[in-house]
Design a protein around this motif. Sequence first.
Motif, PDB file in Angstrom:
ATOM      1  N   ARG A   1     -47.002  -6.523   2.601  1.00  0.00           N
ATOM      2  CA  ARG A   1     -47.210  -5.171   2.036  1.00  0.00           C
ATOM      3  C   ARG A   1     -48.546  -5.089   1.322  1.00  0.00           C
ATOM      4  N   ALA A   2     -48.842  -6.125   0.513  1.00  0.00           N
ATOM      5  CA  ALA A   2     -50.113  -6.115  -0.223  1.00  0.00           C
ATOM      6  C   ALA A   2     -51.292  -6.124   0.735  1.00  0.00           C
ATOM      7  N   TRP A   3     -51.174  -6.898   1.824  1.00  0.00           N
ATOM      8  CA  TRP A   3     -52.252  -6.943   2.799  1.00  0.00           C
ATOM      9  C   TRP A   3     -52.437  -5.577   3.462  1.00  0.00           C
TER      10      TRP A   3
ATOM     11  N   ARG B   1     -54.271  -3.308   1.265  1.00  0.00           N
ATOM     12  CA  ARG B   1     -55.644  -3.755   0.975  1.00  0.00           C
ATOM     13  C   ARG B   1     -56.539  -3.731   2.199  1.00  0.00           C
ATOM     14  N   ARG B   2     -55.946  -4.050   3.369  1.00  0.00           N
ATOM     15  CA  ARG B   2     -56.751  -4.178   4.587  1.00  0.00           C
ATOM     16  C   ARG B   2     -56.105  -3.427   5.744  1.00  0.00           C
ATOM     17  N   ALA B   3     -56.045  -2.123   5.610  1.00  0.00           N
ATOM     18  CA  ALA B   3     -55.460  -1.314   6.683  1.00  0.00           C
ATOM     19  C   ALA B   3     -56.247  -1.445   7.980  1.00  0.00           C
ATOM     20  N   ASP B   4     -57.496  -1.905   7.877  1.00  0.00           N
ATOM     21  CA  ASP B   4     -58.329  -2.042   9.059  1.00  0.00           C
ATOM     22  C   ASP B   4     -58.038  -3.319   9.841  1.00  0.00           C
TER      23      ASP B   4
ATOM     24  N   ALA C   1     -58.580  -7.368  -5.513  1.00  0.00           N
ATOM     25  CA  ALA C   1     -59.650  -7.136  -4.540  1.00  0.00           C
ATOM     26  C   ALA C   1     -61.020  -7.354  -5.158  1.00  0.00           C
ATOM     27  N   ARG C   2     -61.142  -7.221  -6.503  1.00  0.00           N
ATOM     28  CA  ARG C   2     -62.435  -7.385  -7.162  1.00  0.00           C
ATOM     29  C   ARG C   2     -62.763  -8.843  -7.473  1.00  0.00           C
TER      30      ARG C   2
END
Length: 226
Positions: free
Chosen positions: A18-20, A23-26, A177-178
């Motif tokens: 879920r977190a991925w 964070r990275r829908a691409d 992510a930062r």
Amino acid sequence: MPLRLRYVAGVSPAKWLRAWGERRADMPLEAVRVEQHAQADGLATGDIDLAFVRLPIDVDGLDADALNIVPLWEETAVAVLPRDHALADHETLSTADLDGEQPAPAQPDPAMTVELVAAGSGYAVLPHGVARLHHRKDVVAIPLTDAPTTRIALVWRVERDDDDIQEFVAVVRGRTARSSRGAPDETPAANPKAARAAKRATAQRATAKQAAAKRASRSRSRRRGR
């Protein structure tokens, strides 16, 4: 092309998936539960990118230096017994308690091993996560206070290391992510159910040791009173 993730029974990667996704829908992530030998084969051939494995893992054709290994959490070992077994009402057991008991024939599929236990073929010792996955109403899983633990780790090939892999590792470790890739590692984000089980097992081991000490003290007192 998606990241190809494989994980063994007893690992629940849903929160990281879920977190991925957030964070990275691409970058799609393909996650499939497989047996450990399939993970080893996939890492050897390059058909998979990452794996949640149960250590140790032996990958044909690759030495330890060819793999990045991030140890995560430890799993408590449990004794799986028929629910009507004489020891089934114990909160914890030691390996000595199983002396003289018949082990069930080990099967490649843990679900079949548990089925044999339920049928009365003997007991089985399994990692807590595996026993939980294959729980049945006609068996119980009791923590073993002195059995070796097992370790879950995230593994990938050194030559496959790139920013996408490192970002997934960051998700598992709980970095935002930062966070910088070069920042010191945080404590790995362990599976919360496994963490709670480990805490319970630690408390149960302490209780069992205290009970054993009290029994020994009473025994010594009786001997002195004779």
